[in-house]
Design a protein around this motif. Structure first.
Motif, PDB file in Angstrom:
ATOM      1  N   SER A  51       0.960  -1.419  -0.060  1.00 18.06           N
ATOM      2  CA  SER A  51       0.067  -0.232  -0.048  1.00 18.06           C
ATOM      3  C   SER A  51       0.839   1.275   0.132  1.00 18.06           C
ATOM      4  CB  SER A  51      -0.956  -0.186   1.100  1.00 18.06           C
ATOM      5  OG  SER A  51      -1.562   1.253   1.065  1.00 18.06           O
ATOM      6  N   GLN A  98      -7.340   9.250   1.174  1.00 18.24           N
ATOM      7  CA  GLN A  98      -7.002   7.807   0.705  1.00 18.24           C
ATOM      8  C   GLN A  98      -8.017   7.112   1.043  1.00 18.24           C
ATOM      9  OE1 GLN A  98      -3.458   7.569   3.787  1.00 18.24           O
ATOM     10  NE2 GLN A  98      -4.395   5.610   4.216  1.00 18.24           N
ATOM     11  N   GLY A  99      -8.176   5.767   0.901  1.00 16.28           N
ATOM     12  CA  GLY A  99      -9.217   4.793   0.790  1.00 16.28           C
ATOM     13  C   GLY A  99      -9.932   4.874   2.114  1.00 16.28           C
ATOM     14  N   ARG A 100      -9.573   5.063   3.312  1.00 16.36           N
ATOM     15  CA  ARG A 100     -10.339   5.076   4.469  1.00 16.36           C
ATOM     16  C   ARG A 100     -11.048   6.227   4.713  1.00 16.36           C
ATOM     17  NH1 ARG A 100      -5.267   3.660   8.044  1.00 16.36           N
ATOM     18  NH2 ARG A 100      -4.723   2.379   5.939  1.00 16.36           N
ATOM     19  N   GLU A 103     -14.105   5.469   3.105  1.00 18.86           N
ATOM     20  CA  GLU A 103     -14.868   4.634   3.750  1.00 18.86           C
ATOM     21  C   GLU A 103     -15.823   5.406   4.959  1.00 18.86           C
ATOM     22  OE1 GLU A 103     -12.073   2.315   5.547  1.00 18.86           O
ATOM     23  OE2 GLU A 103     -11.700   1.132   3.952  1.00 18.86           O
ATOM     24  N   PHE A 123     -12.291  -5.340   5.103  1.00 18.26           N
ATOM     25  CA  PHE A 123     -10.632  -4.906   5.463  1.00 18.26           C
ATOM     26  C   PHE A 123     -10.827  -4.115   6.708  1.00 18.26           C
ATOM     27  CE2 PHE A 123      -7.471  -1.241   5.258  1.00 18.26           C
ATOM     28  CZ  PHE A 123      -6.269  -2.143   4.874  1.00 18.26           C
ATOM     29  N   THR A 125      -9.790  -1.339   8.316  1.00 15.96           N
ATOM     30  CA  THR A 125     -10.339   0.014   8.587  1.00 15.96           C
ATOM     31  C   THR A 125     -11.770   0.150   8.180  1.00 15.96           C
ATOM     32  OG1 THR A 125      -9.549   0.774   6.407  1.00 15.96           O
ATOM     33  CG2 THR A 125      -8.315   1.180   8.327  1.00 15.96           C
ATOM     34  N   THR A 126     -12.190  -0.882   7.189  1.00 22.62           N
ATOM     35  CA  THR A 126     -13.539  -0.716   6.782  1.00 22.62           C
ATOM     36  C   THR A 126     -14.550  -1.362   7.743  1.00 22.62           C
ATOM     37  OG1 THR A 126     -12.514  -1.326   4.685  1.00 22.62           O
ATOM     38  CG2 THR A 126     -14.925  -1.401   4.854  1.00 22.62           C
ATOM     39  N   THR A 175     -15.243  -7.001  -1.281  1.00 20.73           N
ATOM     40  CA  THR A 175     -13.835  -6.509  -1.431  1.00 20.73           C
ATOM     41  C   THR A 175     -13.241  -7.079  -2.516  1.00 20.73           C
ATOM     42  OG1 THR A 175     -14.066  -6.314   1.067  1.00 20.73           O
ATOM     43  CG2 THR A 175     -11.980  -6.176   0.072  1.00 20.73           C
ATOM     44  N   ASP A 208     -15.562  -2.508  -2.379  1.00 24.94           N
ATOM     45  CA  ASP A 208     -14.211  -2.084  -1.876  1.00 24.94           C
ATOM     46  C   ASP A 208     -13.310  -2.396  -3.016  1.00 24.94           C
ATOM     47  OD1 ASP A 208     -11.730  -1.510  -0.550  1.00 24.94           O
ATOM     48  OD2 ASP A 208     -12.470  -2.057   1.185  1.00 24.94           O
ATOM     49  N   CYS A 210     -10.070  -1.922  -4.100  1.00 27.11           N
ATOM     50  CA  CYS A 210      -8.680  -1.249  -4.071  1.00 27.11           C
ATOM     51  C   CYS A 210      -7.886  -2.057  -5.100  1.00 27.11           C
ATOM     52  CB  CYS A 210      -8.030  -1.572  -2.538  1.00 27.11           C
ATOM     53  SG  CYS A 210      -9.093  -0.463  -1.637  1.00 27.11           S
ATOM     54  N   ARG A 211      -8.094  -3.435  -5.277  1.00 25.22           N
ATOM     55  CA  ARG A 211      -7.241  -4.355  -6.025  1.00 25.22           C
ATOM     56  C   ARG A 211      -7.947  -4.745  -7.425  1.00 25.22           C
ATOM     57  NH1 ARG A 211      -5.748  -5.527  -0.674  1.00 25.22           N
ATOM     58  NH2 ARG A 211      -3.666  -4.722  -0.192  1.00 25.22           N
ATOM     59  N   SER A 248      -8.707   2.541  -2.969  1.00 20.13           N
ATOM     60  CA  SER A 248      -7.392   3.235  -2.476  1.00 20.13           C
ATOM     61  C   SER A 248      -6.482   3.209  -3.716  1.00 20.13           C
ATOM     62  CB  SER A 248      -6.795   2.233  -1.165  1.00 20.13           C
ATOM     63  OG  SER A 248      -5.560   2.842  -1.280  1.00 20.13           O
ATOM     64  N   LYS A 250      -3.477   3.680  -3.537  1.00 21.52           N
ATOM     65  CA  LYS A 250      -2.399   3.269  -2.818  1.00 21.52           C
ATOM     66  C   LYS A 250      -1.808   1.683  -3.451  1.00 21.52           C
ATOM     67  CE  LYS A 250      -1.116   4.779   1.019  1.00 21.52           C
ATOM     68  NZ  LYS A 250      -0.958   5.274   2.616  1.00 21.52           N
ATOM     69  N   LYS A 251      -3.094   1.156  -3.956  1.00 22.18           N
ATOM     70  CA  LYS A 251      -2.986   0.014  -4.558  1.00 22.18           C
ATOM     71  C   LYS A 251      -2.704  -0.103  -6.049  1.00 22.18           C
ATOM     72  CE  LYS A 251      -4.069  -1.119  -0.028  1.00 22.18           C
ATOM     73  NZ  LYS A 251      -5.210  -1.029   0.490  1.00 22.18           N
TER      74      LYS A 251
HETATM   75  C1  LIG Z   1      -5.792  -0.435   1.668  1.00 25.43           C
HETATM   76  C2  LIG Z   1      -7.314  -0.641   1.769  1.00 25.43           C
HETATM   77  C3  LIG Z   1      -8.175   0.019   2.130  1.00 25.43           C
HETATM   78  C4  LIG Z   1      -7.828   1.231   2.928  1.00 25.43           C
HETATM   79  O1  LIG Z   1      -7.265   2.397   2.128  1.00 25.43           O
HETATM   80  P1  LIG Z   1      -6.194   3.224   2.645  1.00 25.43           P
HETATM   81  O2  LIG Z   1      -5.648   3.895   1.338  1.00 25.43           O
HETATM   82  O3  LIG Z   1      -4.943   2.363   3.038  1.00 25.43           O
HETATM   83  O4  LIG Z   1      -6.746   4.125   3.303  1.00 25.43           O
HETATM   84  C5  LIG Z   1      -9.629  -0.283   2.221  1.00 25.43           C
HETATM   85  N1  LIG Z   1      -9.928  -1.481   1.898  1.00 25.43           N
HETATM   86  C6  LIG Z   1      -9.063  -2.437   1.168  1.00 25.43           C
HETATM   87  C7  LIG Z   1      -9.301  -3.753   0.670  1.00 25.43           C
HETATM   88  C8  LIG Z   1      -7.642  -2.077   1.315  1.00 25.43           C
HETATM   89  O5  LIG Z   1      -6.982  -2.964   0.832  1.00 25.43           O
END
Ligand SMILES: *Cc1c(COP(=O)(O)O)cnc(C)c1O
Length: 449
Positions: A51, A98-100, A103, A123, A125-126, A175, A208, A210-211, A248, A250-251
């Motif tokens: 990330s 960022q992703g959170r 959320e 996830f 933080t989710t 997710t 969600d 991210c990937r 996110s 960042k992924k």
């Molecule tokens: C990383 C991630 C998040 C949160 O994203 P951030 O950018 O780290 O805040 C949420 N859900 C999943 C599946 C993630 O991998």
């Protein structure tokens, strides 16, 4: 078949820190046997997370130089917006830091009257953001029949849960890939079935995602009917099933920072925008600089490139095979990480002496490698009554940053693991000296037994 190779060449090089075993032993003692507290310049190969640890391309750097840093309505926002619209098909797009952040705002907006939310794998933080709204966050089992898509949600279970009359369901979150289940993929047919169930029961259905790009490659290579489609076509078909998504950057945004909220629901978008202005900033920058928006727009596009994806996924699979060859028992590899079974590797260490944590320490001392504990420290070692219990599998996650390391680095890591296995009985278990309740894994202090 030829070997898989990086579909890029190197234009800027960054030396990585090289240390001695003696120094590493000393560094680890200085941080009370917690590799998460090491300075990055004490780490040679950093597999702590995928990330925000991605390498940028020359196209991203050049786009960043041309960014528009105007407060409102910057060109860079419109570049970002049109790219995300094209990839997801959603009409309403908001950047966040960022992703959170997405959320936090989304669940506040979405879940005002709900009692429970479901997922194929929340996830952390989710889950936490849902709990903060005093709503239960429950993972539904993954489907057991599917061999190729072990991230799938069990739709029979989902139907059963949504049919219950006694609780109001706020949202179903898919997710993709399923990070909590090893980054394993979710099939398009599973998403379509879950989508239909949510529509029938009038429940919000969000991704969600991210990937999401890594997931398209599994769909293309494993799911019937998708072989001739491009990753972009698959992504669009997937997002079409949802009310909206959070991502996110960042992924699979191939960036170091940034997040995205996207939806087709005008009312949700309007409420989200108000909260965004308060918490993140104006809706045409969302806590990011114009150059971040440019980097995300290019990164998302590059993440859907077939050559990039093929290499990315094959590299992770190949890394898994190399580790197995050197004696590791691993979970089925997903798209972003390999999970090693630490109890198989260090069978002399009992669960209450944290074999997974011990393996992360050994990887660091032996080879300067940083990995992440995915066992009873991350997931909690107390049962429902608060009594000490070690119920989780003891895994170690090696997450692979995107475009950063080459196959040679991965080969080295596999060899270090092999060396640890030769003298496995020398690796010592650990006990906890200090475990703060929040942010535990980054602050915890341990000692060897
Ligand atoms: C990383 C991630 C998040 C949160 O994203 P951030 O950018 O780290 O805040 C949420 N859900 C999943 C599946 C993630 O991998």
């Amino acid at each position: 078949m030829f070997s898989t190779f990086e579909p890029y060449r190197i234009k800027a090089v960054e030396p990585i820190p090289l240390t001695t075993r003696d120094n590493r032993q000393k560094y680890l003692e200085e941080v009370a046997f917690n590799p998460n507290r090491l300075k990055a310049n004490q780490v040679t190969i950093d597999f702590l997370t995928d990330s925000g640890s991605n390498a940028l391309s020359c196209k991203q750097w050049s786009a960043m130089m041309q960014a528009d840093e105007s407060y409102a309505g910057a060109d860079s926002f419109y570049t970002f917006e049109s790219t995300v619209k094209a990839i997801t098909g959603f009409p309403f797009i908001v950047p966040v830091h960022q992703g959170r952040a997405a959320e936090k705002i989304l669940f506040k907006v979405l879940l005002s009257e709900a009692e429970v939310a479901y997922s194929n794998g929340f996830f952390d933080t989710t889950r936490e953001h849902i709990l903060q709204n005093k709503i239960k966050a429950i993972n539904i089992d993954t489907e057991t029949e599917s061999r190729d898509f072990k991230g799938n949600i069990d739709c029979r279970k989902l139907e059963e849960m949504l049919s219950k009359e006694d609780q109001k369901v706020g949202v179903v979150v898919m997710t993709i890939t399923n990070g909590e289940r090893g980054g394993l993929p979710v099939s398009i047919s599973n998403i379509k079935e879950a989508s239909a169930i949510c529509r029938k029961h009038n429940v919000f259905f969000y991704a969600d995602a991210c990937r999401f790009a890594e997931n398209t490659w599994f769909v293309k290579t494993r799911e019937k009917g998708f072989m001739d489609k491009t990753p972009s076509q698959i992504a669009l078909e997937m997002f079409n099933e949802f009310d909206g998504c959070i991502i996110s950057a960042k992924k699979d945004g191939l960036c170091n920072i940034g997040g995205i909220f996207a939806t087709r629901q005008r009312e949700v978008y309007e409420k989200f925008s108000e909260e965004c202005i308060l918490a993140e900033g104006h809706i045409t920058y969302g806590g990011l600089a114009g150059r971040d928006l440019e980097a995300i727009a290019v990164g998302l596009t590059e993440a859907l490139d077939e050559h990039y994806l093929q290499h990315r996924i094959e590299m992770v699979q190949e890394f898994g095979r190399m580790l197995e060859f050197n004696g590791a028992t691993i979970l089925e590899p997903g798209g972003h990480a390999i999970f090693i079974d630490a109890e198989k590797a260090l069978s002399h260490i009992p669960r209450n002496q944290h074999p997974a944590w011990a393996l992360t320490c050994a990887l660091y001392v032996e080879g300067g490698i940083r990995a992440y504990e995915y066992g009873n420290l991350k997931f909690g070692y107390k049962d429902e009554n608060g009594k000490e219990a070690f119920l989780h599998r003891e895994l170690v996650r090696l997450a692979i940053p995107r475009r950063v390391y080459t196959m040679s680095h991965l080969k080295y890591v596999a060899e270090v693991f092999g060396k640890i296995m030769q003298n496995a009985s020398n690796v010592r278990g650990l006990t906890i000296i200090r475990f703060p309740s929040f942010l535990g894994l980054f602050e915890i202090e341990m000692k060897e037994v």
